[in-house]
Structures are given as structure tokens and as C-alpha cells.
Design an enzyme around this catalytic site. Structure first.
Site, PDB file in Angstrom:
ATOM      1  N   GLU A 117       0.830  -1.220   0.000  1.00  0.00           N
ATOM      2  CA  GLU A 117       0.000   0.000   0.000  1.00  0.00           C
ATOM      3  C   GLU A 117       0.858   1.260   0.000  1.00  0.00           C
ATOM      4  OE1 GLU A 117      -2.906  -0.443   3.154  1.00  0.00           O
ATOM      5  OE2 GLU A 117      -4.224  -1.545   1.813  1.00  0.00           O
TER       6      GLU A 117
ATOM      7  N   GLU B 191      -5.626  -8.258  -1.052  1.00  0.00           N
ATOM      8  CA  GLU B 191      -6.325  -8.086   0.227  1.00  0.00           C
ATOM      9  C   GLU B 191      -7.780  -7.781  -0.071  1.00  0.00           C
ATOM     10  OE1 GLU B 191      -4.775  -5.364   3.154  1.00  0.00           O
ATOM     11  OE2 GLU B 191      -2.708  -5.820   2.597  1.00  0.00           O
TER      12      GLU B 191
HETATM   13  C1  BG6 Z   1      -4.467  -2.794   4.681  1.00  0.00           C
HETATM   14  C2  BG6 Z   1      -3.137  -3.258   5.174  1.00  0.00           C
HETATM   15  O1  BG6 Z   1      -4.484  -1.428   4.875  1.00  0.00           O
HETATM   16  O2  BG6 Z   1      -5.627  -3.173   5.317  1.00  0.00           O
HETATM   17  C3  BG6 Z   1      -3.188  -4.327   6.244  1.00  0.00           C
HETATM   18  O3  BG6 Z   1      -2.271  -3.647   4.148  1.00  0.00           O
HETATM   19  C4  BG6 Z   1      -4.382  -4.074   7.136  1.00  0.00           C
HETATM   20  O4  BG6 Z   1      -1.966  -4.313   6.921  1.00  0.00           O
HETATM   21  C5  BG6 Z   1      -5.644  -4.176   6.299  1.00  0.00           C
HETATM   22  O5  BG6 Z   1      -4.441  -4.928   8.229  1.00  0.00           O
HETATM   23  C6  BG6 Z   1      -6.929  -4.047   7.072  1.00  0.00           C
HETATM   24  O6  BG6 Z   1      -6.907  -2.907   7.880  1.00  0.00           O
HETATM   25  P1  BG6 Z   1      -7.213  -3.021   9.434  1.00  0.00           P
HETATM   26  O7  BG6 Z   1      -7.003  -1.656   9.959  1.00  0.00           O
HETATM   27  O8  BG6 Z   1      -8.612  -3.464   9.524  1.00  0.00           O
HETATM   28  O9  BG6 Z   1      -6.253  -4.004   9.975  1.00  0.00           O
END
Ligand code: BG6
Length: 488
Positions: A199, A388
Site C-alpha cells: 500500500e 487483500e
Molecule cells: C491494509 C493493510 O491497509 O488493510 C493491512 O495492508 C491491514 O496491513 C488491512 O491490516 C486491514 O486494515 P485493518 O485496519 O482493519 O487491519
């Protein structure tokens, strides 16, 4: 409906700082997550440190800059969830067996920079760290699981943050390149898919989420990004030279942005947001040069960057091979004053009345994923990978499992969208839902915000057995993979 390609990379995603634990074992050095407490959706995570007189402080982590003469510190009265995280360090064999049982074709993880180079300045890597990752990759390969490795996932060694100013310092480029080169050499033949920076666009996107931001903050953010782009481009060249089989991707935090109203000001603000937050980074990393609108973005905040001719040459020669991205939600953009802002600690735009939101203020918008993929495929014509995606939710653990139909529902919608994406001719090569096994939230540091298909017994006070349990989504996803996306 289009079928998923035979070799589609189904899997799951994690990151060392949120999953691995073992923070002071095996010769690992510290990272900023080791001095960051947990928070909640409404209360920020804190960074702990001592000022030059030794007085202890805990300050909201977002936008924190360490004062002159101060030092980061682990303080007794605070709990640091990332220290143990969900302990991949001691459970990796068991976890990989579970991923294999689900049928994973790929597994996304990151290498903790400070496990290989405790301060970031060492010439030779910490052998114990190299051995740990080598064993993990070998075990994945035994199960025909292709490792997908993020080189940097928010975890610059703390020593570099404290003594060199982190990514504000050009020296970080060489240090990162040395780390990346070590990874390519040490894990040659074991790892083929790499992501240079997780990211990367968040540096600027997070600034946008803050209020009352001065030009200095933009200056720092754009400069850090430039150093990271050059570091990424040099890593890509070295990675290709070491093993031409290597496929090295960029990784963008993907959010589909809509104007909140039809006010032309909102529409333009949305277009500019796409440029600044989404396109800017991948344009440099995939096209090898700064886009035409970059100057306009810099001028807006009187930003003047340290960019050399050699940097520009490096960017040209070090384009990434594929476009990977996270996608959780869409967001709205408005120039109007709105009270109902979403996202808790981070402002993620005004509520979109047509969408549903999670407890953390994240919308569900699978159509937004479709649109996003088409835009990116059209713009870059490089393979796309969704690395993700998922729903952060509170799970109720009962009778050794979690009945997480809400998570299944969320993923179903996105898999359905992926069918359309393939139908429309986009070259989508993989899908790795986030936190396939429960881990610590990056944004809030909570355990209760769970994404996993595997439940880990650990709570927000650090209590729990660390035992692993299959949730309902585990069996459901197993069927999805076994049917190559036909049954969902
Ligand atoms: C992304 C990141 O921003 O989202 C992860 O690459 C992160 O590291 C994921 O965990 C989800 O965000 P959060 O704040 O719910 O953990």
C-alpha cells in the site's frame, strides 16, 4: 459466465508485523509496531517514547514525528499487541497445514526487515532470520503453495526511524535495496512472486484523511514516496537480474471513490483524489515516469522534491510486472461540510446512503471492485492481483468454531464480482483475502476486528491460548477453491 483460469492463484494474505510475533526472538530488531499500543475505532493507537530528559510519553501514532533527542521506548504500563501478534513464529508449521487443507495455491506473507537486518545497517543478514523464512517457504512449496512475499509491509527497522529519520532520508533507498537484494538471493528458487511496498500510496492517502494539514506534511509525504519509488525500481531491476523468473508487483491500497453530490466541485475533487491517492503511485511504478498531473499536485502544496536524473532513469528501468492491490470498500468525496463521516480514527468520506457499513465504518461495495479492476486493466494492461479483501468483524466463538455467515456473504459478493471482471476480459491472476487467519488490525491494533477463516484464541489484553480453530468460512472457502470459483 467466465471461468477462472486453471492456474488462478487462490489463497490468503498476512503481514509479519501483524501476524508473526516473536518480536524479541531469533535476533530480530525492533520496528515501529513494537512501540505502538492497541487502540479502538474511536481511540487512536499510541506510540510510546521518552524525551531527552527521560520522561515517558504516549502520543497518537497517526502523523507522529519523534522530537529531537527523543527515543522510542517500550513502557511497562502499556500493552503492545504486535509483540506476540498471533504467533506465526511458533505456529508456522501448523498454520501452513491449515492453509494447505483449505487448498491454497498461494500464501501472501511479508519478511520482517528487522528479522534479517536488526538495525537495518548490517552488511550480512541475521542467519537465524534467513533460516526461519527459508523453512517457511520450503514448507509452503512442499504443499504446492506459491509464496507471495511483500518485502516491506509497514516495518522499517526502528533504528532507522529513530536515527536516520526513516523514509525522509535518501539513505533509506540503499538500505532497502540491500535488504531486497538479500531476499532475492537467499530465497531464489523458493519465491517467485514479490511485492516491493505494501500500500505504497497510503503515505499520501493518510495525509488526505487528516485534518488541518500543512504543506510541510505534504512535502514530507511526496518526498518519502519518491524515495520509495526509486527503491522499488532498483529492487525490480535487481530482482529480475538475479532470477528472470521473478514476478515483482506494486501494491496499492485500492479504494473506489465516488462524488457525494453532483456539485461539479465534488466531481472534480473526486477526479483529483483518484489521481493523488490511487493513480499517482502506480503510474510511476508501472509506467516508469511521473504523470503529467504530478506537477499540479505538488504545486498545490508548494512541494519541491529532491529528484535526480539517475532517479528518473531508475524509475524507467524498474517497472513492476503486475498490479496488486487491496480492496475493501468504496468511499465518497465531497467539498461540503458533512457531519456523518465514516471510518472512526481515519476519515473515509461521508456515509454513502446506498451502501452498508461494518462496525468500523467500512462500506461493502463489490460493484466498486469491478469498476476498479476495469479502470486499472485499461490504464496499465498488466496482470491484476487482489491481494487483500475481506470483512473485519467481531466473531462469536462457540463450540470450537465461529458461524461467520456475514464474512461468507461479503466474500461471495466479491467473488461474484470477480466472475464479471473475468467476463469483461480483465487479466485477473489471483485473490488472497486479508487476514486469512486472525491477526492484529493495522488501523486499530485490535484483535476483535477479525478477518480470518481460521480463529485464533487471543484477545485484546494478550490473553488466550493461541489455539487455532476452523470457522464456517474455512469450509466454505475450501469448496470455492476446490471448484476453482464455480461453487461460492
Ligand atoms: C491494509 C493493510 O491497509 O488493510 C493491512 O495492508 C491491514 O496491513 C488491512 O491490516 C486491514 O486494515 P485493518 O485496519 O482493519 O487491519
Amino acid at each position: 459466465m467466465a471461468k477462472f483460469p486453471e492456474n488462478f492463484l487462490w489463497g490468503g494474505a498476512t503481514a509479519a508485523n501483524q501476524y508473526e510475533g516473536g518480536w524479541n526472538e531469533g535476533g530480530r530488531g525492533m520496528t515501529s509496531s513494537d512501540v505502538t499500543t492497541g487502540g479502538t475505532n474511536k481511540t487512536p493507537r499510541l506510540v510510546t517514547w521518552r524525551d531527552k530528559d527521560g520522561v515517558a510519553h504516549a502520543t497518537p501514532s497517526h502523523g507522529f514525528v519523534l522530537p529531537e533527542g527523543a527515543e522510542y521506548a517500550v513502557l511497562e504500563d502499556y500493552y503492545y499487541p504486535n509483540h506476540k501478534a498471533t504467533d506465526f513464529y511458533h505456529h508456522w508449521e501448523e498454520d501452513i497445514e491449515l492453509f494447505a487443507e483449505m487448498g491454497f495455491k498461494t500464501f501472501r506473507m511479508s519478511i520482517a526487515w528487522s528479522r534479517l537486518f536488526p538495525t537495518g545497517l548490517e552488511d550480512k543478514p541475521n542467519e537465524e532470520g534467513v533460516e526461519f523464512y527459508r523453512n517457511v517457504f520450503k514448507k509452503l512449496r512442499e504443499h504446492n503453495i506459491e509464496p507471495l512475499v511483500t518485502i516491506w509491509h509497514f516495518d522499517t527497522p526502528l533504528y532507522l526511524e529513530q536515527n536516520l529519520g526513516g523514509w525522509n532520508n535518501r539513505e533509506l533507498i540503499d538500505l532497502y535495496v540491500h535488504f531486497a537484494e538479500t531476499c532475492f538471493r537467499e530465497f531464489k528458487g523458493l519465491v517467485k512472486y514479490w511485492l516491493t511496498f505494501n500500500e505504497i500510496n497510503n503515505t499520501i492517502q493518510f495525509v488526505d484523511m487528516m485534518s488541518d494539514v500543512t504543506d510541510d506534511v505534504y512535502q514530507r509525504a511526496y518526498q518519502q514516496l519518491h524515495y520509495q519509488y526509486v527503491a522499488s525500481a532498483r529492487a525490480v531491476q535487481i530482482g529480475h537480474a538475479i532470477d528472470p523468473e521473478n514476478m515483482i508487483g506494486c501494491m496499492i491500497c485500492g479504494i473506489t471513490n465516488y462524488p457525494l453530490t453532483s456539485d461539479p466541485e465534488d466531481v472534480w475533487a473526486t477526479i483529483y483524489k483518484w489521481e493523488r491517492n490511487i493513480f499517482y503511485s502506480a503510474d510511476v511504478q508501472l509506467k516508469g515516469e511521473y504523470p503529467i498531473y504530478a506537477k499540479r499536485l505538488w504545486d498545490e502544496h508548494n512541494v519541491v522534491l529532491d529528484i535526480t536524473d539517475i532517479d528518473l532513469e531508475m524509475l524507467k528501468k524498474g517497472c513492476c510486472d503486475f498490479y496488486s492491490f487491496s480492496y475493501y470498500m468504496s468511499s465518497t468525496v465531497t467539498t461540503h461540510k458533512i457531519d456523518d463521516m465514516m471510518g472512526g480514527n481515519f476519515t473515509m468520506g461521508a456515509r454513502n446512503p446506498y451502501l452498508e457499513y461494518s462496525e468500523w465504518g467500512w462500506s461493502t461495495d463489490a460493484k466498486g471492485l469491478e469498476v476498479y479492476c476495469e479502470i486499472m486493466w485499461d490504464r496499465y494492461h498488466k496482470p491484476l492481483m487482489i491481494v487483500e479483501n475481506g470483512l473485519g468483524a467481531i466473531d462469536k466463538f462457540e463450540d470450537g468454531t465461529v458461524h461467520d455467515d456475514y464474512r461468507i456473504e461479503y466474500m461471495k459478493k466479491h467473488i461474484e464480482a470477480m466472475h464479471h471482471i473475468l467476463d469483461n476480459g480483465v487479466n485477473l491472476i489471483g485473490y488472497t483475502p486479508w487476514g486469512c487467519i486472525d491477526l492484529v488490525s493495522a488501523g486499530t491494533g485490535e484483535m476483535r476486528k477479525r478477518y480470518g477463516m481460521i480463529y485464533v484464541d487471543m484477545d485484546d489484553e494478550g490473553k488466550g491460548t493461541m489455539n487455532r480453530y476452523r470457522k464456517d468460512s474455512f469450509n466454505w472457502y475450501k469448496d470455492v477453491i476446490a471448484s476453482n470459483g464455480e461453487k461460492y
